[in-house]
Design an enzyme around this catalytic site. Structure first.
Site, PDB file in Angstrom:
ATOM      1  N   ASP A   1     -40.982 -74.711 -37.752  1.00 25.62           N
ATOM      2  CA  ASP A   1     -40.200 -74.485 -36.538  1.00 25.62           C
ATOM      3  C   ASP A   1     -38.759 -74.078 -36.851  1.00 25.62           C
ATOM      4  O   ASP A   1     -38.368 -73.939 -38.014  1.00 25.62           O
ATOM      5  CB  ASP A   1     -40.258 -75.737 -35.655  1.00 25.62           C
ATOM      6  CG  ASP A   1     -40.426 -75.407 -34.182  1.00 25.62           C
ATOM      7  OD1 ASP A   1     -39.957 -74.343 -33.745  1.00 25.62           O
ATOM      8  OD2 ASP A   1     -41.026 -76.228 -33.454  1.00 25.62           O
TER       9      ASP A   1
ATOM     10  N   TRP B   1     -39.843 -68.205 -32.658  1.00 30.68           N
ATOM     11  CA  TRP B   1     -39.712 -67.782 -31.252  1.00 30.68           C
ATOM     12  C   TRP B   1     -39.269 -66.335 -31.070  1.00 30.68           C
ATOM     13  O   TRP B   1     -38.637 -65.987 -30.072  1.00 30.68           O
ATOM     14  CB  TRP B   1     -38.760 -68.700 -30.484  1.00 30.68           C
ATOM     15  CG  TRP B   1     -38.756 -70.122 -30.919  1.00 30.68           C
ATOM     16  CD1 TRP B   1     -39.849 -70.916 -31.170  1.00 30.68           C
ATOM     17  CD2 TRP B   1     -37.614 -70.929 -31.199  1.00 30.68           C
ATOM     18  NE1 TRP B   1     -39.448 -72.163 -31.568  1.00 30.68           N
ATOM     19  CE2 TRP B   1     -38.082 -72.206 -31.593  1.00 30.68           C
ATOM     20  CE3 TRP B   1     -36.233 -70.716 -31.133  1.00 30.68           C
ATOM     21  CZ2 TRP B   1     -37.229 -73.251 -31.935  1.00 30.68           C
ATOM     22  CZ3 TRP B   1     -35.381 -71.760 -31.473  1.00 30.68           C
ATOM     23  CH2 TRP B   1     -35.888 -72.997 -31.863  1.00 30.68           C
ATOM     24  N   GLY B   2     -39.584 -65.477 -32.043  1.00 32.53           N
ATOM     25  CA  GLY B   2     -39.240 -64.066 -31.926  1.00 32.53           C
ATOM     26  C   GLY B   2     -37.820 -63.721 -32.298  1.00 32.53           C
ATOM     27  O   GLY B   2     -37.415 -62.552 -32.169  1.00 32.53           O
TER      28      GLY B   2
ATOM     29  N   ASP C   1     -41.435 -70.385 -25.982  1.00 28.99           N
ATOM     30  CA  ASP C   1     -42.656 -71.141 -25.717  1.00 28.99           C
ATOM     31  C   ASP C   1     -43.341 -70.681 -24.434  1.00 28.99           C
ATOM     32  O   ASP C   1     -42.695 -70.306 -23.446  1.00 28.99           O
ATOM     33  CB  ASP C   1     -42.351 -72.632 -25.596  1.00 28.99           C
ATOM     34  CG  ASP C   1     -41.981 -73.261 -26.927  1.00 28.99           C
ATOM     35  OD1 ASP C   1     -42.070 -72.571 -27.962  1.00 28.99           O
ATOM     36  OD2 ASP C   1     -41.595 -74.442 -26.933  1.00 28.99           O
TER      37      ASP C   1
END
Length: 438
Positions: A153, A197-198, A218
């Site tokens: 993450d 997350w891009g 998300d």
């Protein structure tokens, strides 16, 4: 000489014009050729996880037949750790939630014929403020515990003066650690699933580090989030191929499935888009309360076969946007007409982004994968029926609001002799005698 010099200068200028960057070469280390399939704990359980939940879910993946269809990863998300490290600096599995330890847990998962996935973070902490892996990437805990996959993450980022790296460098730290450990031990490397997350366009660089990368923020279980994610990914479909895949996030549930706000038709659109765009497919619903409607979506063998095609690794892409002019970025009304290759024929996805049912029409040769002058056998991948042959055009009648039609078209020979007009698409249609057909 002046003319030649000018011509050469013009040619060089043309060759150096900006163009779409090519994606980085795939990291082919023997892991993750196809989009990975499995289960992730976050949507159904958030932090309420323990070894009983994990084993029960893994057993249900087997007993419900999901593992036989390719759902082989049992992935633990955030909140598995103690809040403090060991005296030697290692991460520690929560003793209350995982009293038998992770070696025991992964062995039980492997005994079921599944693979085990774990979660960590590239920063000081995870997103739920458990210890992260920054400056601890080289520890061998995940592999020593027996895990096969790491979801990594993007929370708790160190100050700039400390990290002294951009997004690529931060994720490279763990990629290097995984590669070095594999080289040292001779064991297969962890499947590396980047969850940033891009940010900073991972479709340009992440495939040289790992096997999948998140492309957006998300997901949530409503049509607005699905439409936005489909829209964003419609412009980067070229980035997915063998050994590297755009990750559109966990498959969410419909209201029928018990923990979502999607209609059944929206859930089918969701699953179709994720599958045909070659995203990883991770179940996120509570399997102890799974319904027949849920399983109807999650076990569509014909849709899964496209996602897991061992011959063609590329995604479907839009060939017409529909309600918007082509190449329009619209978060609420993404592209409607899509096609792509498969080992068995041409795939079409027709996505009704309107709030009412609608007929959806297209000319077959709008798709680059269809040949002019041919007719095509039509297979519906949701009704599981053969629906005759299509010549020149196809119309899907009364596609439900936010619904989908998924088709496989296979060449069925020449179109009927004398089919008129002489060209399905009239642009520059011309007789060999030079007569332009109007």
């Amino acid at each position: 000489m002046t003319f030649l010099a000018l011509s050469l200068a013009a040619s060089l200028a043309y060759l150096t014009l900006p163009s779409k960057p090519l994606p980085a070469a795939a990291l082919n280390n023997g892991v993750g050729k196809l989009p990975f399939m499995g289960y992730n704990t976050w949507n159904a359980y958030h932090c309420d996880i323990d070894e009983d939940v994990i084993i029960q879910t893994a057993q249900l993946m087997k007993s419900l037949g999901l593992a036989d269809l390719g759902y082989e990863h049992m992935n633990i998300d955030d909140c598995w750790a103690e809040k403090t490290r060991s005296a030697s600096g290692d991460l520690v599995a929560n003793a209350t939630r995982f009293p038998s330890g992770f070696n025991n847990l992964t062995s039980r998962i492997h005994d079921l014929g599944l693979k085990a996935g774990i979660y960590s973070d590239s920063g000081w902490f995870t997103c739920q403020l458990y210890p992260g892996s920054y400056l601890n990437e080289a520890r061998r805990q995940f592999q020593n515990w027996g895990f096969d996959l790491l979801k990594y993450d993007n929370c708790a980022v160190p100050f700039d003066e400390i990290i002294d790296l951009g997004m690529v460098g931060k994720y490279t730290r763990m990629a290097d650690a995984i590669a070095n450990l594999s080289a040292t031990t001779g064991q297969p490397p962890l499947f590396y699933s980047l969850c940033q997350w891009g940010r900073e366009q991972p479709w340009l660089w992440a495939r040289k580090l790992g096997q999948s990368w998140r492309t957006t923020d998300d997901i949530d279980a409503d049509w607005e989030h699905l439409a936005s994610i489909i829209n964003q990914n419609s412009f980067i479909t070229w980035a997915s191929d063998f050994y590297g895949h755009n990750d559109m996030d966990i498959v969410r549930s419909s209201s029928i499935w018990g923990n979502g706000n999607l209609t059944f038709d929206e859930a089918k659109s969701h699953y179709t888009a994720w599958s045909l765009m070659k995203s990883p497919l991770l179940i996120g619903t509570d399997l102890t309360t799974v319904t027949n409607e849920t399983l109807e979506v999650l076990t569509n063998k014909e849709i899964i076969a496209i996602n897991q095609d061992p011959v063609v690794g590329t995604s479907i892409s839009p060939f017409r946007w529909g309600v918007n002019p082509d190449w329009t970025f619209n978060a609420t009304h993404p592209a409607q007409y899509w096609s792509g290759e498969s080992q068995n024929g041409t795939i079409f996805m027709l996505l009704n982004v309107l709030d009412d049912s609608a007929d959806m029409f297209f000319n077959l040769t709008e798709s680059p994968w269809i040949n002019a002058g041919r007719q095509y056998a039509v297979r519906d991948l949701w009704t599981h029926t053969d629906n005759g042959t299509a010549v020149r055009n196809f119309t899907a009648k009364a596609v439900p609001a936010h619904g989908v039609v998924a088709l496989l078209m296979q060449d069925a020979g020449p179109e009927p002799a004398g089919t008129q007009p002489p060209c399905a698409r009239p642009e520059w249609c011309i007789d060999q005698n030079g007569t332009l057909v109007q």
